[in-house]
Motif scaffolding. Structure first.
Motif, mmCIF file in Angstrom:
data_model
loop_
_atom_site.group_PDB
_atom_site.id
_atom_site.type_symbol
_atom_site.label_atom_id
_atom_site.label_comp_id
_atom_site.label_asym_id
_atom_site.label_seq_id
_atom_site.Cartn_x
_atom_site.Cartn_y
_atom_site.Cartn_z
ATOM 1 N N ALA A 185 14.887 -6.089 -41.535
ATOM 2 C CA ALA A 185 14.774 -5.958 -40.079
ATOM 3 C C ALA A 185 14.428 -7.269 -39.392
ATOM 4 N N GLY A 186 13.530 -8.046 -39.971
ATOM 5 C CA GLY A 186 13.130 -9.299 -39.336
ATOM 6 C C GLY A 186 14.278 -10.279 -39.239
ATOM 7 N N ALA A 187 14.922 -10.542 -40.363
ATOM 8 C CA ALA A 187 16.056 -11.470 -40.373
ATOM 9 C C ALA A 187 17.192 -10.950 -39.507
ATOM 10 N N ALA A 188 17.413 -9.631 -39.548
ATOM 11 C CA ALA A 188 18.495 -9.043 -38.762
ATOM 12 C C ALA A 188 18.214 -9.137 -37.272
ATOM 13 N N TYR A 189 16.939 -9.068 -36.882
ATOM 14 C CA TYR A 189 16.631 -9.214 -35.450
ATOM 15 C C TYR A 189 17.039 -10.609 -34.967
ATOM 16 N N ALA A 190 16.782 -11.634 -35.770
ATOM 17 C CA ALA A 190 17.193 -12.988 -35.393
ATOM 18 C C ALA A 190 18.705 -13.064 -35.248
ATOM 19 N N GLU A 191 19.436 -12.395 -36.149
ATOM 20 C CA GLU A 191 20.894 -12.392 -36.075
ATOM 21 C C GLU A 191 21.382 -11.624 -34.851
ATOM 22 N N LEU A 192 20.698 -10.545 -34.514
ATOM 23 C CA LEU A 192 21.018 -9.799 -33.303
ATOM 24 C C LEU A 192 20.860 -10.686 -32.069
ATOM 25 N N ALA A 193 19.746 -11.418 -32.021
ATOM 26 C CA ALA A 193 19.494 -12.309 -30.885
ATOM 27 C C ALA A 193 20.564 -13.395 -30.802
ATOM 28 N N LEU A 194 20.998 -13.877 -31.953
ATOM 29 C CA LEU A 194 22.044 -14.894 -31.989
ATOM 30 C C LEU A 194 23.343 -14.359 -31.409
ATOM 31 N N LEU A 195 23.716 -13.159 -31.813
ATOM 32 C CA LEU A 195 24.981 -12.576 -31.372
ATOM 33 C C LEU A 195 24.968 -12.219 -29.890
ATOM 34 N N ARG A 196 23.898 -11.603 -29.425
ATOM 35 C CA ARG A 196 23.861 -11.142 -28.030
ATOM 36 C C ARG A 196 23.503 -12.259 -27.068
ATOM 37 N N GLY A 197 22.840 -13.331 -27.604
ATOM 38 C CA GLY A 197 22.375 -14.414 -26.754
ATOM 39 C C GLY A 197 20.992 -14.133 -26.198
ATOM 40 N N ASP A 198 20.394 -15.149 -25.629
ATOM 41 C CA ASP A 198 19.057 -15.026 -25.060
ATOM 42 C C ASP A 198 18.966 -15.967 -23.869
ATOM 43 N N ALA A 199 19.105 -15.399 -22.672
ATOM 44 C CA ALA A 199 19.108 -16.221 -21.458
ATOM 45 C C ALA A 199 17.800 -16.975 -21.285
ATOM 46 N N SER A 200 16.678 -16.409 -21.746
ATOM 47 C CA SER A 200 15.391 -17.070 -21.562
ATOM 48 C C SER A 200 15.293 -18.360 -22.358
ATOM 49 N N ASP A 201 16.096 -18.481 -23.405
ATOM 50 C CA ASP A 201 16.110 -19.701 -24.212
ATOM 51 C C ASP A 201 17.384 -20.518 -24.022
ATOM 52 N N GLY A 202 18.241 -20.090 -23.125
ATOM 53 C CA GLY A 202 19.481 -20.834 -22.876
ATOM 54 C C GLY A 202 20.504 -20.686 -23.975
ATOM 55 N N LEU A 203 20.486 -19.565 -24.694
ATOM 56 C CA LEU A 203 21.457 -19.323 -25.767
ATOM 57 C C LEU A 203 22.529 -18.367 -25.256
ATOM 58 N N PRO A 204 23.782 -18.799 -25.231
ATOM 59 C CA PRO A 204 24.835 -18.001 -24.601
ATOM 60 C C PRO A 204 25.240 -16.752 -25.364
ATOM 61 N N GLY A 205 25.074 -16.740 -26.686
ATOM 62 C CA GLY A 205 25.545 -15.626 -27.476
ATOM 63 C C GLY A 205 27.052 -15.669 -27.644
ATOM 64 N N VAL A 206 27.596 -14.635 -28.284
ATOM 65 C CA VAL A 206 29.038 -14.506 -28.464
ATOM 66 C C VAL A 206 29.597 -13.821 -27.222
ATOM 67 N N LYS A 207 30.520 -14.461 -26.565
ATOM 68 C CA LYS A 207 31.082 -13.914 -25.322
ATOM 69 C C LYS A 207 31.688 -12.538 -25.573
ATOM 70 N N GLY A 208 31.236 -11.572 -24.772
ATOM 71 C CA GLY A 208 31.758 -10.217 -24.896
ATOM 72 C C GLY A 208 31.029 -9.356 -25.901
ATOM 73 N N VAL A 209 29.972 -9.894 -26.531
ATOM 74 C CA VAL A 209 29.188 -9.123 -27.503
ATOM 75 C C VAL A 209 27.768 -8.966 -26.959
ATOM 76 N N GLY A 210 27.439 -7.760 -26.549
ATOM 77 C CA GLY A 210 26.104 -7.468 -26.071
ATOM 78 C C GLY A 210 25.239 -6.899 -27.177
ATOM 79 N N GLU A 211 24.053 -6.416 -26.797
ATOM 80 C CA GLU A 211 23.111 -5.940 -27.808
ATOM 81 C C GLU A 211 23.644 -4.729 -28.566
ATOM 82 N N LYS A 212 24.280 -3.791 -27.883
ATOM 83 C CA LYS A 212 24.776 -2.593 -28.564
ATOM 84 C C LYS A 212 25.865 -2.936 -29.582
ATOM 85 N N THR A 213 26.770 -3.808 -29.187
ATOM 86 C CA THR A 213 27.830 -4.207 -30.123
ATOM 87 C C THR A 213 27.254 -4.982 -31.299
ATOM 88 N N ALA A 214 26.315 -5.899 -31.006
ATOM 89 C CA ALA A 214 25.681 -6.669 -32.081
ATOM 90 C C ALA A 214 24.975 -5.747 -33.059
#
Length: 320
Positions: free
Chosen positions: A194-223
């Motif tokens: 779960a811990g490692a996967a949460y980081a991967e989820l954040a990577l895929l969906r992006g994180d606006a608070s850290d300026g990370l764009p994520g994968v375009k068109g992939v939100g949290e549910k898809t990730a």
């Protein structure tokens, strides 16, 4: 049996204290002490709640490390204070901190030192990396990490010791305790990692608070759906390059287009777990302040006697 190792995200907590309490809370000489008072009260409450045997307040010695900026130039870029000159150019300065908070951080350090509560930092790294390192390297006591930053959810673990995150993003009164099961349930990631996967989820969906764009068109549910289906980012990316894999054509195209981002940003999202952490003093929580006379002098000068009394009472309480 002993109590847990309590790791506090220093800046996260004193920023929250600063904004939670009015600046009209001042010392006898008129200096604002709202952050000092609120932070001291939070530490006292957290010690009472978790009954730790050891405590460390973790610090940002570099709030925007160069290795992360080099990997993803937008990392925290929006938090950098912009300044203009006569030619219209723009420069950058450290993350903006309210003028009345900066001196209070020094006051907080003075209170912690007099109380005998350790601070911890690593040159060139953020507090997240310090928290991640101390949590990952602990093999004796269970660990409670306290932060208002969801990025720290990636440190949850059940082995070799239990690592839990007390998330205070909605305030201490509404704090939520997360372990692997809770992270998996809340964010839809595999429980066994779960811990490692949460980081991967954040990577895929992006994180606006850290300026990370994520994968375009992939939100949290898809990730979440992708990680639950394939188990990990590595397996997902293997599926992208496997024509026979059961991966939707549209998603495959999005991941192919984002390949460079995924390569660069994973180390940005993941907390570092092997930093050279330096402690200001032993992390053993004393039952009495190491310099009680100085602590009393500070409390009187800052007008925070009641907050300091709550802290010393919490420290003195019987613990496992």
């Amino acid at each position: 049996m002993s109590g847990p190792l309590l790791l506090l995200d220093g800046a996260s907590l004193w920023f929250r204290a600063f904004y939670a309490l009015p600046e009209s809370m001042t010392a006898p000489d008129g200096r604002p002490v709202n952050a000092v008072r609120g932070f001291t009260d939070m530490v006292a409450a957290l010690i009472t709640r978790t009954q730790p045997s050891r405590v460390a307040v973790c610090l940002d010695l570099d709030w925007r490390p160069q290795f992360r900026v080099d990997a993803v130039s937008s990392y925290k870029a929006h938090r950098v204070a912009e300044s203009s000159n006569d030619t219209g150019g723009a420069g950058t300065s450290p993350e903006e901190v309210p003028d009345t908070l900066t001196p209070q951080v020094d006051m907080i350090h003075d209170v912690l030192a007099a109380a005998g509560i350790a601070t911890a930092g690593a040159a060139g790294f953020e507090a997240d990396d310090v928290l991640g390192t101390l949590a990952a390297q602990e093999t004796v006591d269970d660990v409670v990490v306290v932060s208002g930053d969801r990025d720290l959810l990636q440190v949850v673990s059940d082995t070799p010791v239990q690592v839990r995150v007390l998330y205070v993003g909605r305030g201490l009164a509404k704090a939520e305790l997360f372990g692997p099961a809770e992270v998996a349930d809340r964010y839809g990631v595999p429980t066994d990692r779960a811990g490692a996967a949460y980081a991967e989820l954040a990577l895929l969906r992006g994180d606006a608070s850290d300026g990370l764009p994520g994968v375009k068109g992939v939100g949290e549910k898809t990730a979440s759906a992708l990680l639950l289906k394939f188990g990990s980012l590595t397996a997902l990316r293997d599926a992208v390059t496997d024509p026979a894999s059961d991966l939707a054509k549209g998603v495959r195209a999005k991941l192919v287009a984002a390949a460079d981002y995924l390569d660069a940003a994973l180390p940005v999202v993941q907390v570092v777990t092997d930093t050279d952490v330096q402690l200001s003093t032993s992390d053993l929580l004393p039952t009495t302040p190491v310099d009680n006379e100085h602590l009393e002098t500070l409390a009187a000068a800052l007008g925070i006697e009641r907050s300091v009394a709550r802290l010393t009472t919490a420290m003195a309480a019987d613990r496992p």
